[in-house]
Design an enzyme around this catalytic site. Sequence first.
Site, mmCIF file in Angstrom:
data_model
loop_
_atom_site.group_PDB
_atom_site.id
_atom_site.type_symbol
_atom_site.label_atom_id
_atom_site.label_comp_id
_atom_site.label_asym_id
_atom_site.label_seq_id
_atom_site.Cartn_x
_atom_site.Cartn_y
_atom_site.Cartn_z
ATOM 1 N N ASP A 46 11.973 -39.597 -3.933
ATOM 2 C CA ASP A 46 12.224 -40.051 -2.573
ATOM 3 C C ASP A 46 13.695 -40.448 -2.485
ATOM 4 O O ASP A 46 14.361 -40.646 -3.514
ATOM 5 C CB ASP A 46 11.308 -41.241 -2.257
ATOM 6 C CG ASP A 46 11.480 -41.732 -0.832
ATOM 7 O OD1 ASP A 46 11.411 -40.889 0.088
ATOM 8 O OD2 ASP A 46 11.707 -42.938 -0.641
ATOM 9 N N ASP A 48 15.478 -42.578 0.651
ATOM 10 C CA ASP A 48 15.719 -43.902 1.216
ATOM 11 C C ASP A 48 15.035 -44.962 0.372
ATOM 12 O O ASP A 48 13.821 -44.940 0.174
ATOM 13 C CB ASP A 48 15.185 -43.981 2.653
ATOM 14 C CG ASP A 48 15.977 -43.126 3.620
ATOM 15 O OD1 ASP A 48 17.202 -43.049 3.468
ATOM 16 O OD2 ASP A 48 15.368 -42.527 4.526
ATOM 17 N N ASP A 244 9.706 -45.628 -3.507
ATOM 18 C CA ASP A 244 9.733 -47.072 -3.275
ATOM 19 C C ASP A 244 8.631 -47.529 -2.337
ATOM 20 O O ASP A 244 8.529 -48.720 -2.048
ATOM 21 C CB ASP A 244 11.080 -47.490 -2.688
ATOM 22 C CG ASP A 244 11.267 -47.012 -1.251
ATOM 23 O OD1 ASP A 244 11.033 -45.803 -0.987
ATOM 24 O OD2 ASP A 244 11.622 -47.827 -0.384
#
Length: 378
Positions: A46, A48, A244
């Site tokens: 991922d 961001d 995250d």
Amino acid sequence: MVRGVGRALPGPLWSDARVTSQQSLPPLARGADRAPDTAYDVALLDLDGVLYVGPDAVPGAAQALERARSAGMRLGFVTNNAARTPDEVAAHLTELGMPAEAGDVITSSQAAATVVAQRFGDGAAVLPVGGPGVAAALREAGLRVVERAEDEPVAVVQGYGRDVGWTQLAEAVVAVRGGATHVATNADATIPSPRGVLPGNGALVGVVSTVTGQQPLVTGKPDPAMHAECVRRTGAQRPLVVGDRLDTDIEGGLRVGAPTLLVLSGVTTPADLLAAGPEARPDLLAEDVGGLDRVHPEVQPSGDGWRCGAWTATAAQDELRLARTAGAPEGEDDGLDGLRALCVAHWAAHPDGGAAAQATASDDAATEALGRWGLTGR
């Protein structure tokens, strides 16, 4: 919201005898006796909150990816952020010291465009809502981009865009009420930023669905299509999903049968992790993407509790208790061993999920640790 792209995967995309033989253990308990960048061939990363937050790189991320590549691990970049094109994403990563090519990137706009093209055919009229990446993906998939509900689009594809406002949302509402299928690239309610969490695409998707009374088809993570596509592109045999967010990255990895690494550099907090249900419990945990080149400790049964390094956690009814083990070797604690023990103790007591327990401390060291993680200690 409705999830899925209308096609089922045949089963897990990877296999591992060690993990398969230990399925009865809670996630995190198994750890990793080899650094992930040597144990897995591809990291599905991922962006961001993992590699950057807003315009800035997460500290140490570029060096971590360089080490991973040096160890032989290949990288795929998988993002629910639909605002930018793969070329723009790759350029941003390269500027931040993380070299990438457009072919390494798959966005939720691409996944949505593929779904719409499969459902409605080449040249179908589609109304995009979001940043430039949404319209670009639709055109690349052979669809005809329109700007107004009066153009009779068969679908509205809604993705994140910083400049999305009332005018675009109103046009989407009119089109959906007129019969267009509402497709959301993702349902992330928030996005990380240097100023804290900010509204994500899911928040604006909620505006359209509230007014129309119709739930959208969601094609981004945790739907398996994105990770499956990245696996196909990279030829991964043993992928590791790194993210995250519990509800997109970790759940998405679990849906395709891939192991997962949660990093705490984005939106998920230790309290969120502790409260995670079985559909979103990661296999590995690290402060940041630097966890790719570290061995991850096991969490082992110890009396009536669970022990990780110098820490022991016990679960009793609605209370968790953390203690620093007297005389335990220091080892190479990355600062998260106590959190690992707490999570495994709670998850072992609640394998099917359950409210997060109250965390208490047995000593001053445990009190300090609980405070650092934003958990309650007394």
